[in-house]
Scaffold this active site. Structure first.
Site, mmCIF file in Angstrom:
data_model
loop_
_atom_site.group_PDB
_atom_site.id
_atom_site.type_symbol
_atom_site.label_atom_id
_atom_site.label_comp_id
_atom_site.label_asym_id
_atom_site.label_seq_id
_atom_site.Cartn_x
_atom_site.Cartn_y
_atom_site.Cartn_z
ATOM 1 N N LYS A 170 87.617 57.212 -69.404
ATOM 2 C CA LYS A 170 87.452 59.353 -68.123
ATOM 3 C C LYS A 170 88.051 57.530 -66.808
ATOM 4 O O LYS A 170 86.493 57.252 -66.521
ATOM 5 C CB LYS A 170 86.747 60.181 -68.069
ATOM 6 C CG LYS A 170 87.182 61.298 -66.835
ATOM 7 C CD LYS A 170 88.601 61.342 -67.648
ATOM 8 C CE LYS A 170 89.039 62.722 -66.601
ATOM 9 N NZ LYS A 170 90.311 61.974 -66.066
ATOM 10 N N LYS A 208 78.700 56.855 -63.408
ATOM 11 C CA LYS A 208 79.094 57.513 -62.944
ATOM 12 C C LYS A 208 79.247 58.943 -63.626
ATOM 13 O O LYS A 208 78.650 60.165 -64.062
ATOM 14 C CB LYS A 208 80.604 57.970 -62.171
ATOM 15 C CG LYS A 208 80.583 58.821 -61.113
ATOM 16 C CD LYS A 208 81.820 58.713 -60.492
ATOM 17 C CE LYS A 208 81.699 57.537 -60.103
ATOM 18 N NZ LYS A 208 83.381 57.405 -59.367
ATOM 19 N N LYS A 232 89.160 52.818 -65.518
ATOM 20 C CA LYS A 232 89.968 52.393 -64.938
ATOM 21 C C LYS A 232 91.295 52.658 -64.818
ATOM 22 O O LYS A 232 92.154 51.388 -65.858
ATOM 23 C CB LYS A 232 89.100 52.306 -63.204
ATOM 24 C CG LYS A 232 89.432 52.716 -61.907
ATOM 25 C CD LYS A 232 89.514 53.791 -62.236
ATOM 26 C CE LYS A 232 89.341 54.540 -60.667
ATOM 27 N NZ LYS A 232 88.747 55.927 -60.305
ATOM 28 N N THR A 260 86.541 66.069 -55.593
ATOM 29 C CA THR A 260 85.784 64.897 -54.899
ATOM 30 C C THR A 260 84.605 65.513 -53.476
ATOM 31 O O THR A 260 83.282 64.927 -53.216
ATOM 32 C CB THR A 260 86.396 63.899 -54.307
ATOM 33 O OG1 THR A 260 86.941 63.763 -55.845
ATOM 34 C CG2 THR A 260 85.175 62.255 -53.792
ATOM 35 N N SER A 315 87.143 67.127 -62.845
ATOM 36 C CA SER A 315 88.598 66.774 -64.561
ATOM 37 C C SER A 315 87.945 66.717 -65.612
ATOM 38 O O SER A 315 88.261 67.273 -66.740
ATOM 39 C CB SER A 315 88.031 64.712 -64.366
ATOM 40 O OG SER A 315 89.122 64.555 -63.011
#
Length: 439
Positions: A77, A101, A113, A197, A365
């Site tokens: 992710k 995270k 990423k 965020t 997400s």
């Protein structure tokens, strides 16, 4: 055990700096040697060339990347960023951070990423669409709802995520909303994702500052990065009674000792943006009613709370001694280098790490992914409540780890995440399991 990059051997690489944070955490968590060996390397790294026919008929070829660092706890992710400084080293570092995270927030994901090296502001809307779809064409076999899930990041947004999801669906010949999060609502996006965020960071700040008896009305705040995250967070803090005295974007910033009118500043930026453009070309420096400062000046302001919400490596050994804020909440990924950490600690500055503070985005997400797979969609109130519960719970747990071992919050966050990663990795079998013959 030293963790170093198999792709970037330079001691100054971003990945080397990022992975060095684990060294301190390893002293406080019992993790098998097998698990550590697996965490030394990304599971898979992909570099692609993306040819794009430009509006003037010429052909340009852009460099793109996708790294899936670890998928022990679930599919990869992580976001996709469009930026001139995107490199394999940067993308690998961001995937590494995403791994911890997701573990820290107890999400059923690994870390990944992606990115494309370019200045997106130099492209037209049509060129950006061709580039976004071309990126998916190049990496389609590398991603999927159960393999690796994309999301927006620096200079990408819901429109671009919609293009990417649509292109993947075309390739697969079936609608596949769960391959991308941060999509437009009408394409399966989640309520609250665009502001997740910032909202998550707001919950972390409101959980932490009362522990220091720091009341909103007595708290001054400076925010570096007045983009889609920093601007939302600035307004949330302003409405809650915090005094936001400085904000900045890539061109510079503004400062007012008595506090800024954040809602009006946000409206100014939104109104001055051409509806024909995907990206805002204006800057907060255009607002002349306030004192103009540089990004570097903002970092050194005498404020209670400093929030770096821009890019990596903003607080370094070169300027850490000049930081005057008492509390730093990292909303950007990797804004503080490992060399700056001990300097800030010696100054008595509390640093709350990116893998905790900015985890609201990946958390919502996850909510979007769950909604896509179930076909049941939540209200904004439900999303915010679930996000608040998750952010507060993991902030409190990380705080408790920090208190138990008398360690900085960054180290505590890695300890907390590493413990979950270690358990998942060890569940597949370790040297001790096979040597002892236990069942």
């Amino acid at each position: 055990m030293t963790i170093e990059s198999p792709l970037e051997k330079s001691p100054v690489s971003l990945f080397t700096d990022a992975s060095s944070r684990l060294e301190m955490a390893l002293k406080y968590v019992n993790i098998s040697e097998d698990a550590l060996k697996r965490l030394k390397y990304p599971k898979a790294s992909l570099s692609v060339s993306i040819p794009v026919r430009m509006d003037n008929g010429s052909l340009q070829v852009f460099q793109g990347y996708r790294v899936r660092y670890d998928d022990t706890r679930g599919p990869g992710k992580g976001g996709v960023r469009f930026h001139p400084n995107v490199s394999l080293d940067e993308v690998q570092s961001l995937a590494f951070w995403m791994t911890f995270k997701c573990a820290l927030l107890n999400l059923p994901f690994g870390g990944a990423k992606g990115g494309i090296t370019l200045n997106p502001k130099a492209l037209s809307r049509q060129e950006l669409e061709r580039l976004s779809r071309g990126y998916i064409d190049a990496i389609a076999d590398f991603i999927g709802p159960d393999i690796d899930i994309l999301a927006p990041d620096v200079y990408t947004n819901s429109m671009i995520m919609g293009w990417m999801m649509d292109q993947y669906s075309i390739i697969q010949r079936q609608v596949s909303p769960a391959v991308v999060t941060g999509k437009p609502l009408m394409m399966g996006g989640s309520q609250g994702r665009n502001t997740a965020t910032a909202t998550g960071a707001y919950y972390v700040i409101n959980t932490i500052l009362p522990k220091f008896d720091q009341l909103p009305e007595r708290t001054t705040v400076a925010i570096q990065g007045f983009g889609k995250v920093g601007a939302v967070l600035a307004e949330l803090l302003c409405k809650a009674g915090y005094k936001v005295v400085a904000v900045s974007d890539s061109q510079g910033g503004i400062y007012a000792e008595t506090g800024l009118d954040i809602p009006n500043i946000r409206r100014y930026k939104q109104q001055s943006q051409s509806i024909q453009e995907l990206y805002c070309n204006d800057t907060v420096c255009d607002i002349v009613e306030h004192e103009i400062i540089s990004n570097e000046d903002l970092l050194k302001l005498d404020v209670d709370v400093l929030i770096p919400a821009a890019l990596e490596n903003q607080i370094t050994a070169a300027n850490a001694e000049q930081i005057q804020a008492q509390y730093i909440f990292e909303v950007a990924n990797g804004p503080t280098t490992s060399a700056a950490d001990p300097i800030l600690e010696d100054k008595g500055i509390y640093v709350f790490p990116d893998i905790l503070v900015n985890a609201g985005g990946v958390t919502v997400s996850y909510f979007e992914w769950v909604q896509n797979r179930s076909g049941l969609y939540w209200t904004l109130e439900e999303v915010h409540q679930r996000l608040k519960e998750r952010m507060v719970e993991e902030t409190e747990q990380t705080w408790n780890v920090a208190q138990e071992f008398s360690i900085p919050m960054r180290t505590a966050a890695y300890v907390h995440g590493l413990h979950r990663l270690g358990e998942a990795l060890d569940a597949k079998g370790t040297r001790d399991y096979y040597q002892n013959g236990n069942h």
